[in-house]
Design an enzyme around this catalytic site. Structure first.
Site, PDB file in Angstrom:
ATOM      1  N   ARG A  60      19.058 -78.280 -13.462  1.00  0.00           N
ATOM      2  CA  ARG A  60      19.958 -79.064 -14.323  1.00  0.00           C
ATOM      3  C   ARG A  60      21.263 -79.258 -13.564  1.00  0.00           C
ATOM      4  O   ARG A  60      21.810 -78.319 -13.008  1.00  0.00           O
ATOM      5  CB  ARG A  60      20.201 -78.288 -15.626  1.00  0.00           C
ATOM      6  CG  ARG A  60      21.256 -78.857 -16.552  1.00  0.00           C
ATOM      7  CD  ARG A  60      20.785 -80.146 -17.203  1.00  0.00           C
ATOM      8  NE  ARG A  60      21.518 -80.485 -18.408  1.00  0.00           N
ATOM      9  CZ  ARG A  60      22.732 -81.012 -18.436  1.00  0.00           C
ATOM     10  NH1 ARG A  60      23.400 -81.220 -17.330  1.00  0.00           N
ATOM     11  NH2 ARG A  60      23.299 -81.306 -19.594  1.00  0.00           N
ATOM     12  N   GLU A  68      20.025 -88.460 -23.873  1.00  0.00           N
ATOM     13  CA  GLU A  68      18.708 -87.829 -24.014  1.00  0.00           C
ATOM     14  C   GLU A  68      17.566 -88.840 -23.919  1.00  0.00           C
ATOM     15  O   GLU A  68      17.663 -89.956 -24.423  1.00  0.00           O
ATOM     16  CB  GLU A  68      18.608 -87.100 -25.357  1.00  0.00           C
ATOM     17  CG  GLU A  68      19.548 -85.926 -25.512  1.00  0.00           C
ATOM     18  CD  GLU A  68      19.236 -84.762 -24.595  1.00  0.00           C
ATOM     19  OE1 GLU A  68      18.115 -84.667 -24.059  1.00  0.00           O
ATOM     20  OE2 GLU A  68      20.134 -83.928 -24.393  1.00  0.00           O
ATOM     21  N   ARG A 110      16.913 -72.928 -16.786  1.00  0.00           N
ATOM     22  CA  ARG A 110      16.977 -73.935 -15.725  1.00  0.00           C
ATOM     23  C   ARG A 110      18.035 -73.499 -14.723  1.00  0.00           C
ATOM     24  O   ARG A 110      19.070 -72.951 -15.108  1.00  0.00           O
ATOM     25  CB  ARG A 110      17.361 -75.306 -16.288  1.00  0.00           C
ATOM     26  CG  ARG A 110      16.378 -75.863 -17.285  1.00  0.00           C
ATOM     27  CD  ARG A 110      16.871 -77.141 -17.897  1.00  0.00           C
ATOM     28  NE  ARG A 110      18.096 -76.901 -18.663  1.00  0.00           N
ATOM     29  CZ  ARG A 110      18.666 -77.790 -19.464  1.00  0.00           C
ATOM     30  NH1 ARG A 110      18.135 -78.992 -19.604  1.00  0.00           N
ATOM     31  NH2 ARG A 110      19.765 -77.504 -20.122  1.00  0.00           N
TER      32      ARG A 110
END
Length: 160
Positions: A60, A68, A110
């Site tokens: 990320r 999104e 992440r």
């Protein structure tokens, strides 16, 4: 005694002003690919701010958020597909370098990184490109703030 105190207050005030002047006039720290500690190939672009690299790491991007496109509880947001496409054009199937900050993972496990890709013979910072081109908004989560001032300036320029 009063004279010494006035001189002391004056000197402290002058020192404070100098510190304020130099800290506010300094250019923000810019991303530099030579700080990267990991190199790998992108095997999947999830969306505008998340990728998977060849060693299996889901990464990320630090310091930004894109609209999104894959959220389980939200519809695809306006400009999300364009941000994903732009990210894919930058990094898809390319070698990237990762630079980590204070925290290496988020609550979703992440890896958090500043990502660099070679473009026209030079290494560019993907995080900065997304902000500069208006595909992302600034999203700073301490303690990962190494380039936040620089990213803020890019976002301001993109909005003009």
């Amino acid at each position: 005694m009063k004279g010494k105190r006035k001189i002391g207050i004056f000197l402290l005030s002058a020192l404070f002003c100098l510190i304020l002047f130099f800290s506010s006039s300094a250019d923000p720290q810019k991303p530099d690919h030579t700080n990267a500690t990991l190199t790998s190939k992108v095997i999947e672009v999830y969306d505008g701010d998340t990728i998977r690299i060849a060693n299996g790491m889901k990464v990320r991007y630090i310091g930004l958020d894109t609209p999104e496109t894959h959220h389980p509880n939200k519809p695809v947001e306006y400009f999300g597909i364009k941000a994903s496409k732009f990210n894919k054009e930058l990094v898809g199937n390319n070698k990237v370098k990762l630079e980590f900050d204070a925290e290496r993972k988020d609550k979703y496990e992440r890896f958090l990184a500043y990502v660099y890709v070679q473009h026209d013979g030079e290494w560019i910072n993907v995080n900065a490109e997304l902000l500069k081109e208006g595909y992302a908004r600034l999203y700073t989560i301490p303690p990962n703030v190494k380039y936040s001032d620089y990213f803020l300036n890019l976002e301001k320029q993109a909005r003009k």
